[in-house]
Design an enzyme around this catalytic site. Structure first.
Site, PDB file in Angstrom:
ATOM      1  N   TYR A 282       0.825  -1.223   0.000  1.00 38.18           N
ATOM      2  CA  TYR A 282       0.000   0.000   0.000  1.00 38.18           C
ATOM      3  C   TYR A 282       0.858   1.271   0.000  1.00 38.18           C
ATOM      4  CZ  TYR A 282      -3.864   3.030   1.756  1.00 38.18           C
ATOM      5  OH  TYR A 282      -4.803   4.017   1.931  1.00 38.18           O
TER       6      TYR A 282
ATOM      7  N   LYS B 265       0.759   4.100  -2.842  1.00 37.29           N
ATOM      8  CA  LYS B 265       0.379   5.488  -2.521  1.00 37.29           C
ATOM      9  C   LYS B 265       1.521   6.467  -2.834  1.00 37.29           C
ATOM     10  CE  LYS B 265      -3.872   5.010  -1.196  1.00 37.29           C
ATOM     11  NZ  LYS B 265      -4.905   5.302  -2.202  1.00 37.29           N
TER      12      LYS B 265
END
Ligand SMILES: NC(=O)c1ccc[n+]([C@@H]2O[C@H](COP(=O)([O-])OP(=O)(O)OC[C@H]3O[C@@H](n4cnc5c(N)ncnc54)[C@H](O)[C@@H]3O)[C@@H](O)[C@H]2O)c1
Length: 254
Positions: free
Chosen positions: A155, A159
């Site tokens: 993640y 991001k």
């Protein structure tokens, strides 16, 4: 000009709930006709119902943002039924948290596909309409996790990747009147953070209390806090602001 074309059209991915739902409702209140896109059309309809109840215009669209064919079909349908989309909020997201040594290939691939491939496919399909209209706004949802976060190798990478993607879109699309910016939220109270609390075996209320205690403004964020910033980036007056990442985290997280 037909009525459908006189109102600017926005797409919010992952708009069925959480930050996406609040953003879709806010953009509708700002005067955009909003396509609420989510995996399941029926779940997106709830947000559209709320938009219509408040006097706005909306359309529920079912599509997986990581599937090229579904994305193209969805954007074509939005252009035909609502009008050419000139605002795109790449908000759809998933978590597959695990420490690196336990992270599976699919934990990695799913997160990359939804966040990175999804934002790429949606932006590529939507930019055509923005360029034709010589006006557009793209807002990508990054995260404070882009700075690194235990258990989120997948993640945090996605991001951080979205920040580079945003800056490149800003450079390529600027001359067509299109801006691209990213928002990096801190802790926002949604189903996503509730799922993290559940996974850790902590009651959500305690999790929120604990998180809020470490945030300078002494509370966790709400979906409307992020919707407000999306609204600003999509406003007429924000046309000179592009390629930026704003950390909306209740303090100077970056
Ligand atoms: N909640 C937070 O604290 C927080 C913090 C930083 C960043 N974010 C980011 O903000 C965005 C929204 O987060 P949220 O907390 O509202 O999450 P959420 O889990 O409540 O909602 C995400 C939505 O995305 C949809 N979605 C997932 N995969 C999809 C796909 N392949 N195609 C279409 N739709 C899909 C889901 O069905 C869901 O409706 C995400 O990108 C998330 O990573 C959230």
């Amino acid at each position: 000009m037909s009525e459908a074309n006189s109102t600017r059209v926005a797409i919010v991915t992952g708009g069925a709930r959480g930050i996406g739902a609040a953003t879709a409702q806010r953009l509708a209140a700002d005067g955009f006709a909003v396509a609420v896109l989510d995996l399941d059309e029926a779940s997106a309809q709830g947000t559209v119902d709320a938009i219509k109840a408040a006097g706005g215009q909306g359309l529920a669209v079912g599509a997986d943002v990581s599937d090229a064919e579904q994305v193209q079909t969805a954007v074509d349908r939005i252009a035909a039924e609502l009008g050419a989309p000139v605002v795109l909020v790449n908000n759809a997201g998933v978590l597959r948290d695990n420490m690196l040594f336990k992270m599976s290939d699919s934990d990695w691939d799913i997160v990359m596909n939804v966040h990175l491939r999804g934002a790429f496919l949606m932006s590529r399909a939507a930019q055509k309409h923005m360029i034709e209209q010589k006006w557009g706004r793209i807002v990508n949802l990054s995260s404070t996790s882009a700075l690194g976060n235990r258990g989120q190798a997948n993640y945090s990478t996605a991001k951080a990747g979205l920040q580079g993607f945003t800056k490149t879109l800003a450079i390529e699309l600027g001359k067509f009147g299109v801006t691209a910016n990213a928002i990096a939220p801190g802790f926002i109270q949604t189903e996503m953070t509730k799922a993290t609390a559940d996974r850790m075996g902590i009651p959500f209320d305690d999790f929120i209390k604990g998180a809020g205690a470490s945030i300078p403004v002494a509370r966790v964020g709400q979906p409307e806090d992020i919707a407000h910033l999306v609204s600003f980036f999509c406003s007429e007056g924000a046309g000179f602001i592009s390629g930026q990442v704003v950390y909306a985290a209740g303090g100077p997280k970056a």
